[in-house]
Design a protein around this motif. Sequence first.
Motif, PDB file in Angstrom:
ATOM      1  N   ALA A 160       0.985  -1.081   0.557  1.00  0.00           N
ATOM      2  CA  ALA A 160       0.026   0.585  -0.269  1.00  0.00           C
ATOM      3  C   ALA A 160       0.953   1.195   0.126  1.00  0.00           C
ATOM      4  N   GLU A 161       2.068   1.150   0.861  1.00  0.00           N
ATOM      5  CA  GLU A 161       2.720   2.630   0.808  1.00  0.00           C
ATOM      6  C   GLU A 161       4.100   2.714  -0.715  1.00  0.00           C
ATOM      7  N   GLN A 162       3.621   1.536  -0.885  1.00  0.00           N
ATOM      8  CA  GLN A 162       3.981   1.485  -2.520  1.00  0.00           C
ATOM      9  C   GLN A 162       3.932   2.324  -3.363  1.00  0.00           C
ATOM     10  N   MET A 163       2.735   2.050  -3.112  1.00  0.00           N
ATOM     11  CA  MET A 163       1.740   2.494  -4.268  1.00  0.00           C
ATOM     12  C   MET A 163       1.066   4.184  -4.169  1.00  0.00           C
ATOM     13  N   VAL A 164       1.150   3.998  -2.719  1.00  0.00           N
ATOM     14  CA  VAL A 164       1.106   5.652  -2.709  1.00  0.00           C
ATOM     15  C   VAL A 164       2.563   6.270  -3.056  1.00  0.00           C
ATOM     16  N   LYS A 165       3.620   5.871  -2.690  1.00  0.00           N
ATOM     17  CA  LYS A 165       4.759   6.686  -3.711  1.00  0.00           C
ATOM     18  C   LYS A 165       4.800   6.862  -5.382  1.00  0.00           C
ATOM     19  N   ASP A 166       4.148   5.606  -5.360  1.00  0.00           N
ATOM     20  CA  ASP A 166       4.043   5.254  -6.795  1.00  0.00           C
ATOM     21  C   ASP A 166       3.395   6.555  -7.907  1.00  0.00           C
ATOM     22  N   ALA A 167       1.979   7.054  -7.192  1.00  0.00           N
ATOM     23  CA  ALA A 167       1.278   7.632  -7.799  1.00  0.00           C
ATOM     24  C   ALA A 167       1.411   8.171  -7.526  1.00  0.00           C
ATOM     25  N   ILE A 168       2.764   9.262  -6.071  1.00  0.00           N
ATOM     26  CA  ILE A 168       2.837  10.544  -5.921  1.00  0.00           C
ATOM     27  C   ILE A 168       3.797  10.701  -7.289  1.00  0.00           C
ATOM     28  N   LEU A 169       4.687   9.327  -7.378  1.00  0.00           N
ATOM     29  CA  LEU A 169       6.631   9.552  -8.562  1.00  0.00           C
ATOM     30  C   LEU A 169       5.616  10.077 -10.021  1.00  0.00           C
ATOM     31  N   LEU A 170       4.629   9.150 -10.274  1.00  0.00           N
ATOM     32  CA  LEU A 170       4.017   9.178 -11.690  1.00  0.00           C
ATOM     33  C   LEU A 170       3.127  10.260 -11.895  1.00  0.00           C
ATOM     34  N   LYS A 171       2.523  10.898 -11.092  1.00  0.00           N
ATOM     35  CA  LYS A 171       1.842  12.644 -10.916  1.00  0.00           C
ATOM     36  C   LYS A 171       3.283  13.308 -11.018  1.00  0.00           C
ATOM     37  N   ASN A 172       4.559  13.437 -10.350  1.00  0.00           N
ATOM     38  CA  ASN A 172       5.591  14.114 -10.708  1.00  0.00           C
ATOM     39  C   ASN A 172       5.761  13.926 -11.493  1.00  0.00           C
ATOM     40  N   ALA A 173       6.183  13.001 -13.020  1.00  0.00           N
ATOM     41  CA  ALA A 173       6.956  12.823 -13.751  1.00  0.00           C
ATOM     42  C   ALA A 173       5.770  13.588 -15.373  1.00  0.00           C
ATOM     43  N   GLY A 174       4.334  13.396 -14.673  1.00  0.00           N
ATOM     44  CA  GLY A 174       3.755  14.422 -15.424  1.00  0.00           C
ATOM     45  C   GLY A 174       2.566  13.683 -15.687  1.00  0.00           C
ATOM     46  N   ALA A 175       2.188  13.006 -15.077  1.00  0.00           N
ATOM     47  CA  ALA A 175       0.309  11.522 -15.170  1.00  0.00           C
ATOM     48  C   ALA A 175      -0.286  13.088 -15.170  1.00  0.00           C
ATOM     49  N   GLN A 176      -1.054  12.913 -15.647  1.00  0.00           N
ATOM     50  CA  GLN A 176      -2.946  13.760 -15.516  1.00  0.00           C
ATOM     51  C   GLN A 176      -3.533  13.082 -15.079  1.00  0.00           C
ATOM     52  N   ILE A 177      -4.097  12.052 -14.734  1.00  0.00           N
ATOM     53  CA  ILE A 177      -4.681  11.058 -14.698  1.00  0.00           C
ATOM     54  C   ILE A 177      -3.865   9.683 -13.990  1.00  0.00           C
ATOM     55  N   ILE A 178      -4.452   9.727 -12.679  1.00  0.00           N
ATOM     56  CA  ILE A 178      -4.250   8.445 -12.345  1.00  0.00           C
ATOM     57  C   ILE A 178      -5.626   6.956 -12.042  1.00  0.00           C
ATOM     58  N   LEU A 179      -4.960   6.395 -12.743  1.00  0.00           N
ATOM     59  CA  LEU A 179      -6.743   4.855 -12.431  1.00  0.00           C
ATOM     60  C   LEU A 179      -6.181   4.297 -11.690  1.00  0.00           C
ATOM     61  N   LEU A 180      -7.141   3.955 -10.696  1.00  0.00           N
ATOM     62  CA  LEU A 180      -6.517   2.894  -9.592  1.00  0.00           C
ATOM     63  C   LEU A 180      -7.788   1.336  -9.919  1.00  0.00           C
ATOM     64  N   GLU A 181      -7.297   0.276 -10.342  1.00  0.00           N
ATOM     65  CA  GLU A 181      -8.067  -1.335 -10.341  1.00  0.00           C
ATOM     66  C   GLU A 181      -7.773  -1.951  -8.667  1.00  0.00           C
ATOM     67  N   CYS A 182      -9.234  -1.933  -8.326  1.00  0.00           N
ATOM     68  CA  CYS A 182      -8.577  -3.333  -7.384  1.00  0.00           C
ATOM     69  C   CYS A 182      -7.691  -3.174  -6.301  1.00  0.00           C
ATOM     70  N   VAL A 183      -8.074  -1.837  -5.508  1.00  0.00           N
ATOM     71  CA  VAL A 183      -7.600  -1.786  -4.482  1.00  0.00           C
ATOM     72  C   VAL A 183      -8.063  -1.769  -3.121  1.00  0.00           C
ATOM     73  N   PRO A 184      -8.478  -1.838  -2.084  1.00  0.00           N
ATOM     74  CA  PRO A 184      -8.640  -1.763  -0.962  1.00  0.00           C
ATOM     75  C   PRO A 184      -9.747  -0.042  -1.047  1.00  0.00           C
ATOM     76  N   ALA A 185     -10.349  -0.004  -0.431  1.00  0.00           N
ATOM     77  CA  ALA A 185     -11.353   1.532  -0.873  1.00  0.00           C
ATOM     78  C   ALA A 185     -10.327   2.737   0.042  1.00  0.00           C
ATOM     79  N   SER A 186      -9.728   1.973   1.362  1.00  0.00           N
ATOM     80  CA  SER A 186      -9.113   2.974   2.718  1.00  0.00           C
ATOM     81  C   SER A 186      -7.492   3.776   1.453  1.00  0.00           C
ATOM     82  N   LEU A 187      -7.527   2.367   1.072  1.00  0.00           N
ATOM     83  CA  LEU A 187      -6.287   2.771  -0.155  1.00  0.00           C
ATOM     84  C   LEU A 187      -6.347   3.815  -1.206  1.00  0.00           C
ATOM     85  N   ALA A 188      -7.598   3.822  -1.711  1.00  0.00           N
ATOM     86  CA  ALA A 188      -7.209   4.852  -2.874  1.00  0.00           C
ATOM     87  C   ALA A 188      -8.427   6.370  -2.031  1.00  0.00           C
TER      88      ALA A 188
END
Length: 264
Positions: A160-188
């Motif tokens: 879960a921690e890794q996914m939060v870090k990845d989302a922030i990293l990819l957003k900082n890399a330029g991603a303009q939308i993040i899509l999350l599939e099949c993850v716990p609601a609290s993590l999303a």
Amino acid sequence: MKKITINDLMKWKQEGRKFASVTAYDASFAQLFEQQEVPVLLVGDSLGMVLQGKPDTLPVSVEDIAYHTRCVRAGSPNSLLMADMPFMSYSTPEQACESAAELMRSGANMVKLEGGSWLAETITKLTERAVPVCAHLGLTPQSVNIFGGYKVQGRDSDHAEQMVKDAILLKNAGAQIILLECVPASLAERITKAVEVPVIGIGAGNATDGQILVMHDMFGISANYMPRFSKNYLAETGDMRTAVTKYREDVEAGVFPGQEHTFE
Ligand code: KIV
Ligand code: NA
């Protein structure tokens, strides 16, 4: 429906206004979705399963996605249209640029890529070259052979921690939308609060900014099986137009997905 852009989605996120999206593969459904005011459409590589009857998304080609993107764009001139980059079409930044060029020329407004931190360089290269990117995290179906099946991702706290870090990293890399599939609601929910860009969920609870469904699941007509997080809106409404409107309104009202469609 007026022309939808990434700026509209950013504004909706800031206003806390939820939005619906759905996959589309042809002009007739794309037109129906636009008439029912679904702002975001995706030409998903799920077409390998729902159109081609394959067991997974791996056989789908860039040409397949490009063809269906042209069909969808013809039916829906005004939606924000995302197109999936298929398996192994973005294994290097150079290859990603070539694949993305094909999809953008076919009418896409944005491309979607599956993966974590390794994608950062590719996302930066694409956005610098005028290709907007959606980064797909969590259950990334192209990795089915690594995961050993279609399983909820991010259940243990390290992951879960890794996914939060990845989302922030990819957003900082330029991603303009993040899509999350099949993850716990609290993590999303955490990821949705952690990034400034819109987060679209599928099987990720109802705290994300947007929701997406595979159209065949929304109509209850998928060839294989119905995922637990989907809902058959056709059964409930009796006709396709009403089904689409009901889905969109349920998302906008925060009613879909409900507890029964959510993982914890
Ligand atoms: O291919 C697809 O339909 C997708 C959605 C399920 C998000 O990637
Ligand atoms: Na996909």
